[in-house]
Design a protein around this motif. Structure first.
Motif, short mmCIF file in Angstrom:
data_model
loop_
_atom_site.label_atom_id
_atom_site.label_comp_id
_atom_site.label_asym_id
_atom_site.label_seq_id
_atom_site.Cartn_x
_atom_site.Cartn_y
_atom_site.Cartn_z
N THR A 100 -57.28 20.77 15.23
CA THR A 100 -57.81 21.95 15.68
C THR A 100 -56.88 23.20 15.44
OG1 THR A 100 -57.60 20.30 18.24
CG2 THR A 100 -57.57 23.10 17.92
N ALA A 101 -56.34 23.14 14.93
CA ALA A 101 -55.37 24.30 14.07
C ALA A 101 -54.41 23.74 13.10
CB ALA A 101 -54.73 25.62 15.55
N VAL A 102 -54.02 25.07 12.16
CA VAL A 102 -52.41 24.86 11.03
C VAL A 102 -51.67 25.83 12.09
CG1 VAL A 102 -52.03 25.52 8.86
CG2 VAL A 102 -54.32 24.64 9.11
N LEU A 103 -50.81 25.23 12.31
CA LEU A 103 -49.73 26.17 12.73
C LEU A 103 -48.61 26.13 11.72
CD1 LEU A 103 -48.37 22.61 15.47
CD2 LEU A 103 -50.17 25.28 15.99
N PRO A 104 -48.21 27.45 11.30
CA PRO A 104 -46.73 28.17 10.95
C PRO A 104 -45.94 26.64 10.50
CG PRO A 104 -47.35 30.06 12.20
CD PRO A 104 -47.41 28.33 12.98
N LYS A 105 -45.37 26.91 9.26
CA LYS A 105 -43.85 26.32 8.66
C LYS A 105 -43.07 26.71 9.77
CE LYS A 105 -46.38 25.45 4.96
NZ LYS A 105 -47.23 23.88 4.54
N GLY A 106 -42.59 25.40 9.99
CA GLY A 106 -41.70 25.43 10.90
C GLY A 106 -41.48 24.83 11.94
N THR A 107 -42.24 24.73 12.52
CA THR A 107 -43.48 25.09 13.94
C THR A 107 -42.59 23.48 14.25
OG1 THR A 107 -44.94 25.84 13.57
CG2 THR A 107 -44.67 24.95 15.75
N MET A 108 -42.82 22.21 13.99
CA MET A 108 -42.14 21.61 14.40
C MET A 108 -40.78 20.72 14.70
SD MET A 108 -45.09 18.16 11.75
CE MET A 108 -43.02 17.28 13.06
N LYS A 109 -39.60 21.87 13.62
CA LYS A 109 -38.32 21.81 13.96
C LYS A 109 -38.30 22.46 15.25
CE LYS A 109 -37.16 21.56 9.17
NZ LYS A 109 -36.83 21.93 8.16
N SER A 110 -38.74 23.82 16.01
CA SER A 110 -38.73 24.42 16.88
C SER A 110 -38.93 23.64 18.17
CB SER A 110 -39.31 26.16 16.44
OG SER A 110 -40.81 25.75 16.68
N LEU A 111 -39.83 22.41 18.08
CA LEU A 111 -39.95 22.26 19.42
C LEU A 111 -38.71 21.13 19.21
CD1 LEU A 111 -44.05 21.51 18.65
CD2 LEU A 111 -43.09 23.28 20.07
#
Length: 111
Positions: A100-111
């Motif tokens: 659906t979307a490409v997320l900004p780098k580092g999004t997985m760490k902030s979750l």
């Protein structure tokens, strides 16, 4: 009873003559509304999604239609599948169309 039916039938007003031009104008307006409110925005979304799928590369953080967030580990060019790492030692194979979307780098760490 037949007396009432014939009276009502005789009292009916004749259909107006012409009316073809008004119908054509109304159909043209309806076609323009359909084009600008339905077809054009949908075609724009499809074009954006195709460009998103063609730009997927290894290392991108993505969101799938199912709500899974992960990092792309492998992109196969000949097939329409990618491998997404959703956690340590956990990889999932998904279709490119499911992104659906490409997320900004580092999004997985902030979750």
């Amino acid at each position: 009873m037949s007396l009432f039916i014939s009276t009502a039938h005789a009292a009916a007003a004749p259909a107006p003559a012409g009316g073809g031009m008004e119908m054509i104008i109304m159909l043209a307006v309806f076609g323009l509304v359909f084009f600008f409110m339905i077809y054009r925005p949908q075609a724009k979304r499809v074009k954006e999604h195709k460009s998103l799928m063609s730009a997927l590369t290894k290392g991108d953080e993505v969101l799938t239609q199912g709500g899974i967030v992960g990092k792309i580990v492998k992109v196969s060019d000949e097939k329409d599948f990618i491998v997404v790492s959703i956690a340590e030692e956990t990889e999932v194979t998904v279709q490119k169309g499911a992104i659906t979307a490409v997320l900004p780098k580092g999004t997985m760490k902030s979750l």
